[in-house]
Each structure stands twice: as structure tokens, then as C-alpha cells.
Design an enzyme around this catalytic site. Structure first.
Site, PDB file in Angstrom:
ATOM      1  N   ASP A   1      47.552  33.180  36.412  1.00  0.00           N
ATOM      2  CA  ASP A   1      48.123  34.522  36.419  1.00  0.00           C
ATOM      3  C   ASP A   1      49.644  34.536  36.526  1.00  0.00           C
ATOM      4  O   ASP A   1      50.271  35.555  36.266  1.00  0.00           O
ATOM      5  CB  ASP A   1      47.538  35.331  37.583  1.00  0.00           C
ATOM      6  CG  ASP A   1      46.084  35.643  37.333  1.00  0.00           C
ATOM      7  OD1 ASP A   1      45.775  36.018  36.199  1.00  0.00           O
ATOM      8  OD2 ASP A   1      45.268  35.492  38.247  1.00  0.00           O
TER       9      ASP A   1
ATOM     10  N   HIS B   1      42.526  38.294  42.931  1.00  0.00           N
ATOM     11  CA  HIS B   1      41.727  37.707  41.834  1.00  0.00           C
ATOM     12  C   HIS B   1      42.349  38.143  40.509  1.00  0.00           C
ATOM     13  O   HIS B   1      43.497  37.815  40.237  1.00  0.00           O
ATOM     14  CB  HIS B   1      40.278  38.168  42.035  1.00  0.00           C
ATOM     15  CG  HIS B   1      39.261  37.525  41.148  1.00  0.00           C
ATOM     16  ND1 HIS B   1      39.509  36.418  40.391  1.00  0.00           N
ATOM     17  CD2 HIS B   1      37.950  37.846  40.905  1.00  0.00           C
ATOM     18  CE1 HIS B   1      38.419  36.076  39.726  1.00  0.00           C
ATOM     19  NE2 HIS B   1      37.459  36.936  40.015  1.00  0.00           N
TER      20      HIS B   1
ATOM     21  N   HIS C   1      45.292  28.597  44.767  1.00  0.00           N
ATOM     22  CA  HIS C   1      43.949  28.752  44.225  1.00  0.00           C
ATOM     23  C   HIS C   1      42.973  28.123  45.191  1.00  0.00           C
ATOM     24  O   HIS C   1      43.286  27.112  45.819  1.00  0.00           O
ATOM     25  CB  HIS C   1      43.837  28.065  42.857  1.00  0.00           C
ATOM     26  CG  HIS C   1      42.664  28.530  42.078  1.00  0.00           C
ATOM     27  ND1 HIS C   1      41.409  28.004  42.247  1.00  0.00           N
ATOM     28  CD2 HIS C   1      42.558  29.501  41.149  1.00  0.00           C
ATOM     29  CE1 HIS C   1      40.574  28.631  41.444  1.00  0.00           C
ATOM     30  NE2 HIS C   1      41.237  29.545  40.767  1.00  0.00           N
TER      31      HIS C   1
END
Ligand code: CMC
Length: 777
Positions: free
Chosen positions: A393, A298, A337
Site C-alpha cells: 500500500d 488493511h 505487515h
């Protein structure tokens, strides 16, 4: 709830037949969803012939969805994601529009209260949030109780929870269970106050987590700065007059914060809802969410991306890495994702910000690796068939790195803005129609069925029972043992990256290892003197005292590991002290870069020095230490006496000779120092040469922001003079530098220039004289 088919059917229903019993139910579909409880009607009385008692068939059919792959747990009006189309909207507004026109705090208001604020609402909200940025001074004591090497997310998780203990009026356990659920003006006011507090104090706590690890005093939140500006100020201010963070970086951070503010019911948001559903206070809820965010799948993914890129090292290693991902040995962090099945829309915005940040800070070399990895993955069937694309990210870590944040601070930079999303969802749940309902999932029990207790003396050991693992303290040792097993005859250079212990990826140092593992194990609680030299011997007998000779550097292999605890556990060794000191030094560099992006070429300088000197193969471990400590001394308050205490007199002597108590960019002072190099040791000169080489290569590959051609050339010419002065001490390194200067070029605004022009007259202007002392070539 489903109804039996005897009732009239409508098109907005689904009909389900239970083939076990032929029972049919019709379940209404609302908002394209069906209630899971409808399936409870599909039951088998008693226990079926196939079933076990624990299957509870008589209590109705259960819906099994590990990892919530297709289970909606709440109705929400906050954020919408279309994972197939790559759409993200806050309260209906596309993220791209908000990123361009809005600010983090304005969008926070939107997320929390449903609409963009009016001008007066905006002012009031910002004022409230900023006014709640101070923390009780008792919290300082709490923060100081963490160790210097604590992960900042661990500190932050605890800090949120601790913060709650200062606000008893926000605690339903003390004030009553309905504290936040009634929706009365008083209740709403109380709720909003906690929201302002948490958003206002999040940067303060995060900055405290940062400063505590550097031994710097905490900064009080400043007055008159924006949210991200204030955060940067609290991170970086030392004692400068009228210090203001870089507006470019503050703006970039604001957009990043906006992008990270919410992402519907992700893992951490689900955590605050889960925890909050018990009626606990919002501080505990935010702490729980923060803990969920910490994980590498995460919010910890941005940190994991950089560690992965460093691990890959260079673009040519990308294919090998991709193969490892495909064979499930590695994870491609920053890809994939749960919801997005195409590119994450945030990643497009982030790439744009990245360009702006790199313009200010200089390009990160890892970007090349990132691009190569990105392109290779997007072409590969493994990723294409699984619809794995870069997520937010993948790029954010590179920006944070360029801004000079330590790796393990990246998740903190995710957590601070996500506090808003957590609270928006928490607030929504508290005020939901029908009141608060505790979240209590079911499980499918597959364990043993009923059995009777067996007395201890009658028990036999079950086969296949798991055994407790060997203590982790021996991890480092085991790693080296296994490494030794592969190539028992070779002396090696091992480059250790203490990722878990320190916040920066630091190449600790280069040391050569004895084939004997025992000698290393004996040294884990070593005496301060001689430091790393104990790892450099080529025979067990001499391992604790001798310095290695340069000849044993011939066959070097580099090993990297993500842990170093075997060496540091228990009685912290001098290696630990070196690491700690080095960590300070590196942080100082990062910090400088954020404050003054033009400083970027000097980043990681001590490491570069160590690397380059090691490359020449002409030096021994003491010099490597000295090279590192030389800068440590310059950049910290560390005194020569302290160096001597921790590393022994020999190292201290070399460091003393190298030290010039100023920063690396103070070229003129360095020149003065080198001019007297005749009086200095050979080793000191080697350090200087390595130092120069590193700087020159850095500057050559990326001219610092604000430097023009002339200034760059002046720098190279000055460096050449240093080489002249030191050349005799290390001919090999000097030769390399000469080549660099005589044939080297650099690129400025698309044009290539010689580092040192053929004729000195090519350099015009008077600035030269004033910048450096006059030099006669
Ligand atoms: N690298 C390699 N394989 C992957 C990856 C990855 N990053 N992500 C998914 N897969 C594989 C997975 O092993 C599975 O393979 P198979 O079909 O052979 O079993 C397949 O792709 C499908 O996985 P999935 O169901 O799409 O994955 P998920 O929804 O369970 O997990 C995830 C989502 C984000 C945890 C996962 O993609 C992952 O681990 N990514 C890397 C960590 C990361 O970047 N996280 C940040 C997410 S975005 C920021 C945030 O909101 O936190």
C-alpha cells in the site's frame, strides 16, 4: 489430539508437562503445527485455589492468541507467503513471474481452481466472468439512494450484500444448507456461477459507486474490452465516440489487480471464512470481507498513505513525522505487515509499474515526500528493529493518485480484485474434507464474577464509569476553539482539508478567522449569501457580513484537519455547497487526467489558483471563491444563476467575469478572453494571473507528456502576453510571473531550456502561427 507419555514417543511430537498437576502429554506435530485442542487434556478438576470459576480450569487449558498472532485456522492450497524471505506464491507460482507473464483473470482462474487454465479454459472463464458483468436495473435505484459524499467502500459493502438479494438460487437459507458443500456437479455449477457473477459484477458495482458521487449516469459494461479496460470504461466514459481507456493504464491496473488478488488468510479473507462458516450465501460473505478490507490497517491503508503524505507536505517535514511515529502519536501507513518481516515482494513489482504510470501521467509531487519517508524509515532503528518495511500500500496509493482516482476510491481498487481471493478461500472451505465447521473462537472471560441484580434506586454511580462523548457535530468547532486557545491574538488563515467528507483532499479555501469562536458557531447554518466572507472578519460584531481587508492576512498560520463536520452538520451551509461543487470540479480534473494523461498539469487547478492568489496577500475572500468557482463553472454544468443563488450576487458577478465556458487547456480562447481584459474587473484579472502562475509552475516542473521544447516555449511566451495584459491589476503577482518568464527554465529530456528564449527567432517553425494567434513582440 495429544496422548499420554505412556505411549511410544516419536520425533514428530512435542511433549508438554503441566507443572500444576505434573501431567505430561505428547502432541503430534503435523505440517509444523499442533492442534490447539490437545491442550484441553491439561485440566485441573474443580476450581483451583488461585482460579476463578470463569477460568474453567476443569475444562482444559485454553490457547490465548489475540489477533491470531500464531494461530493457523485452516489448511489451504492457495497462497504461500514466507514473511522472512519476502516470498509470495499463488498455487506455487512466484508472484513476480505471474506479474510479468500472466493476467489478472488468468491468475484468478489459478487461484480459484488450482492450476493455470488451458487455452480453451481461459477463454471460457473470461467469457463467463465478462458475461456476468451486468447488474439488475433495480440495483441502480439502490445505488442512487446513497448520498454524494458516501464513502465508496460503504457503498460497495452494501452493494455486494444487496446483490445477493437478487439471486435466491444462491442462498442456502432458501435452498438448503448443503447448497455449496456437497461437491456434486449441480452444486459446483451453482457455486461457479456465483463466483463468475461476483467477479464479473465487482467492477460494475465499483464503477457505480464512483459515478453516483459525481452525478453521472451509470455506464453499462461494454462488449469486447478486457476486465480492467471495461472497468475504466465504466468509470470514465461520457459520450465520446469510440472511447477506449488508455492501454497503459489498463495494463498497469491489470497487474495491480493481479498483485492484489489474494494474500492468504488476511483480515478480510478471515472475515469471509468466519462469516461463510455459518453457511451463509457468498454475497453476504463478500460484503463482510469487503467491510474488513475497508479499515485503514488493511485495504484502507493505501488511502491512509496518501493522506499521511499530504499531511507531511514536504520532504523536510519527514524527520518530525518520523519522531511522532516513534512516540506512537502517528502510524506510518504503508509500513509493516503481520507476516512480512522483510520487504513485501509486491512492492517491488509495484514500484516498476509506478514508473510506467508516471511516464504516462507525469510524476506526482508527493513521490518526493514518499521517497524521503521511505529512506528515512529504512535507516531508522525503530523500524529496523521491528522489521517494518514498506508494504504494497505504500506505493499503490501513489499510482492510483497519478491515475486520477479519488483517495477514497483506493480501497475499492483493492477490493475489486480481492473478491477473487475471498471466493477462492470460500470455495476451498465449502469443499473441504470433513465438511463445513462453524468458526467459533473462545474468549478469556475476565469480567465480574457472579453477582446479584441491584435495584435502580439502590445503585450508586460507579467511579471511573465512561461518559458519553460530546456530539461529533461540534468537532470542527472544538478544533478551532482549541486552536484559538493556543494563539488567541492572531488572525489566521485556516486551510481545511475535508478528508472524511469528500473523496479528494481539497484545500477548501483560505479564510481568515475571527478570534471569536461564537461568530463561527452562529454561522454554521448560514444563509447562502456572502458565503465564506462571514469567517473573515476580525471582530465578532462584524463577523456575519463584512469582507476582510487584505491587511489582515499578515500573520497566517495553516491548520489542517481531517474532519469538517462541525461546519456542515445539520443544515448544510453554503460552505458545504461550495465543497460539493468543488468536489465535482476536482473529480472532473482527475477524470480528464486518466483519460488523457497529458492533462496532468491541470490537476487540482482551482486549488492552485486559490493558493497562489492567497500567497500574494493582495486579494480577499470573494476573489478566492471566484478563483475556485471560475473553474467549477467551466468544468461542470453549474450556471451563473446557480452560483448567484448559492453564493450571492457579488461572487456571481466576479465568476461571470472570469468564466469562459471552456476547459483550462483551451489556451487560444483564454487569450481572446484576456485580450478584452480592459473591460473586465481588476479581480478577474487577478484570477487570470494566479491561474497563469499556477499553470506555468506546473508545466515548468513537469512538461506534459507529448509536449516538445517548442510547444512548451510557445506556451510560456503566450503566458507572458497574458501577464502583459493583466500586469496593472496586480503588480506583485505580475512581477513574480515576469521573473518566472525572464529567468525561468524548464528541463526536457535532461536538458535545460529558457522558458522564454532571449530572441524570438530562437523559436522556429510554422506551428506557432497555427497554434496561437500571431503575436507581435
Ligand atoms: N507504524 C508505526 N509502528 C508500527 C507500524 C507502523 N506502520 N507497524 C507496526 N508498528 C509497531 C507496533 O506498534 C509495534 O511496536 P511495539 O513493539 O513498540 O509495540 C511493533 O511495530 C510490532 O508490530 P507488529 O506486531 O509487527 O504489527 P501487527 O502485525 O500487529 O500489525 C499492521 C500489522 C499491518 C496492522 C501494522 O504494521 C500497521 O498498522 N501498518 C500500517 C497499516 C498498513 O500499512 N496496513 C497495510 C498492510 S499490507 C496490505 C494488506 O494486506 O492489507
Amino acid at each position: 489430539m495429544g496422548r499420554l507419555t505412556t505411549q511410544l514417543s516419536s520425533s514428530d511430537t512435542i511433549t508438554v508437562i503441566d507443572n500444576r498437576t505434573s501431567k505430561t502429554i505428547e502432541i503430534p506435530i503435523t505440517e509444523n503445527s499442533i492442534p490447539a485442542t490437545a491442550f484441553k487434556q491439561l485440566s485441573i478438576p474443580g476450581v483451583s485455589s488461585k482460579g476463578r470459576e470463569e477460568d474453567e480450569e476443569s475444562k482444559g487449558l485454553r490457547v490465548f492468541d489475540p489477533g491470531y498472532m500464531n494461530t493457523a485456522v485452516i489448511k489451504s492450497t492457495i497462497t504461500f507467503i514466507d514473511g522472512e524471505a519476502g516470498i509470495l506464491r499463488y498455487r506455487g507460482y512466484p508472484i513476480e513471474q505471474l506479474a510479468e507473464h500472466s493476467t489478472f483473470l488468468e491468475s484468478s482462474y489459478l487461484l480459484l481452481y488450482g492450476n493455470l487454465p488451458s487455452p480453451s479454459q481461459k477463454i471460457l472463464f473470461e467469457k463467463e466472468v465478462q458475461a456476468h458483468s451486468y447488474v439488475h436495473s433495480d440495483l441502480e435505484g439502490f445505488m442512487k439512494s446513497f448520498r454524494y459524499d458516501a464513502h465508496p467502500m460503504a457503498i460497495l459493502v452494501s452493494a455486494f450484500s444487496a446483490l445477493g438479494s437478487f439471486h435466491s438460487e444462491a442462498n442456502p437459507s432458501l435452498q438448503g444448507q448443503k447448497l455449496f458443500t456437497t461437491g456434486t456437479p449441480d452444486s459446483l455449477r451453482n457455486m461457479d456461477k456465483q463466483i463468475y457473477r461476483l467477479i464479473g459484477k465487482a467492477p460494475t458495482l465499483a464503477a457505480m459507486a464512483y459515478r453516483i458521487r459525481q452525478g453521472r449516469p451509470f455506464n453499462r459494461p461494454p462488449v469486447g474490452l478486457g476486465y480492467t479496460e471495461s472497468f475504466l470504461y465504466q468509470l470514465d466514459f461520457l459520450n465520446e465516440r469510440e472511447y477506449r481507456p488508455s492501454p497503459v493504464l489498463a495494463k498497469a491496473l491489470d497487474v495491480l489487480f493481479l498483485l492484489h488478488a489474494d494474500h492468504e488468510v488476511n483480515c478480510s479473507t478471515a472475515s469471509i471464512l468466519q462469516v461463510g462458516s455459518s453457511g451463509v450465501d457468498p454475497y453476504s460473505g463478500v460484503a463482510a470481507a469487503c467491510a474488513a478490507l475497508y479499515g485503514p490497517l488493511h485495504g484502507g491503508a493505501n488511502e491512509a498513505v496518501i493522506r499521511m503524505l499530504l499531511d507531511i507536505g514536504s520532504p523536510e517535514n519527514v524527520p518530525e513525522f518520523i519522531e511522532k511515529v516513534k512516540s506512537k502519536q502517528k502510524v506510518l501507513s504503508g509500513f509493516g505487515h503481520r507476516v512480512y518481516r522483510t520487504s513485501d515482494p509486491r512492492s517491488f513489482v509495484i514500484r516498476k509499474i509506478a514508473e510506467e504510470v508516471f511516464e504516462a501521467t507525469g510524476r506526482d509531487q508527493l513521490l518526493e515526500v514518499a521517497m524521503a519517508l521511505h529512506d528515512a524509515a529504512l535507516k531508522d532503528d525503530y523500524f529496523k528493529s521491528r522489521k517494518l518495511y514498506p508494504n504494497v500500500d505504500f506505493w499503490s496509493g501513489l499510482i492510483y493518485r497519478a491515475m486520477g482516482f479519488p483517495f477514497d476510491f483506493f480501497p475499492v481498487l483493492f477490493a475489486v480484485p480481492r473478491v477473487v481471493g475471498w471466493l477462492a478461500h470460500w470455495r476451498q472451505m465449502m469443499l473441504a474434507q470433513g465438511g463445513l465447521k462453524i468458526w467459533r473462537p473462545r474468549q478469556i472471560y475476565v469480567g465480574p464474577t457472579l453477582r446479584d441484580y441491584v435495584r435502580l434506586e439502590d445503585r450508586a454511580e460507579e467511579s471511573g464509569q465512561k461518559h458519553v462523548n460530546q456530539a461529533s457535530a461540534t468537532f470542527g468547532l472544538r478544533l478551532i476553539e482549541s486552536y484559538q486557545k493556543d494563539k488567541p491574538d492572531q488572525p489566521r488563515q485556516v486551510s481545511v482539508i475535508p478528508l472524511l467528507i469528500f473523496d479528494l483532499t481539497i484545500v477548501l479555501t483560505h479564510y481568515r478567522m475571527s478570534p471569536s469562536v461564537t461568530s463561527i458557531s452562529n454561522n454554521t447554518t448560514a444563509t447562502p449569501s456572502s458565503s465564506l466572507s462571514k469567517y473573515t472578519s476580525t471582530s465578532p460584531a462584524s463577523s456575519s457580513s463584512s469582507k476582510s481587508s487584505s491587511s489582515s492576512l499578515n500573520s497566517m498560520t495553516t491548520v489542517t484537519t481531517t474532519s469538517f463536520d462541525g461546519f456542515l452538520d445539520g443544515n448544510i451551509s453554503d460552505v458545504g455547497i461550495l465543497l460539493k461543487t468543488l468536489s465535482f470540479s476536482s473529480q472532473k480534473h482527475s477524470f480528464q487526467r486518466r483519460k488523457d494523461p497529458a492533462q496532468s498539469p491541470y490537476i487540482n487547478h482551482p486549488i492552485g489558483v486559490a493558493n497562489f492568489i492567497a500567497e500574494t496577500g493582495e486579494t480577499d475572500i470573494v476573489v478566492l471563491q471566484a478563483a475556485i468557482l471560475h473553474d467549477v463553472v467551466e468544468d461542470t454544468e453549474c450556471t451563473i444563476d446557480e452560483i448567484e443563488l448559492h453564493f450571492g450576487p457579488e461572487v456571481a458577478k466576479v465568476v461571470d467575469e472570469c468564466s469562459d465556458d471552456t476547459t483550462l487547456s483551451a489556451c487560444a480562447r483564454k487569450l481572446a478572453q484576456v485580450e478584452t481584459a480592459g473591460h473586465k474587473s481588476k479581480r478577474a484579472q487577478q484570477v487570470k494571473l494566479g491561474d497563469k502562475l499556477h499553470n506555468c509552475l506546473s508545466i515548468q516542473s513537469a512538461i506534459p507528456v507529448g509536449w516538445d521544447v517548442e510547444r512548451s516555449q510557445r506556451y510560456f511566451i503566450w503566458s507572458k502576453q497574458v501577464v502583459d495584459l493583466c500586469a496593472s491589476s496586480n503588480p506583485k503577482l505580475a512581477a513574480r510571473l515576469y521573473t518566472l518568464f525572464s529567468e525561468g527554465t524548464f528541463v526536457h529530456r535532461g536538458k535545460t531550456y529558457a522558458c522564454v528564449p532571449r530572441k524570438m527567432s530562437d523559436i522556429s517553425g510554422t506551428k506557432w502561427k497555427s497554434y496561437y494567434p500571431p503575436v507581435d513582440y
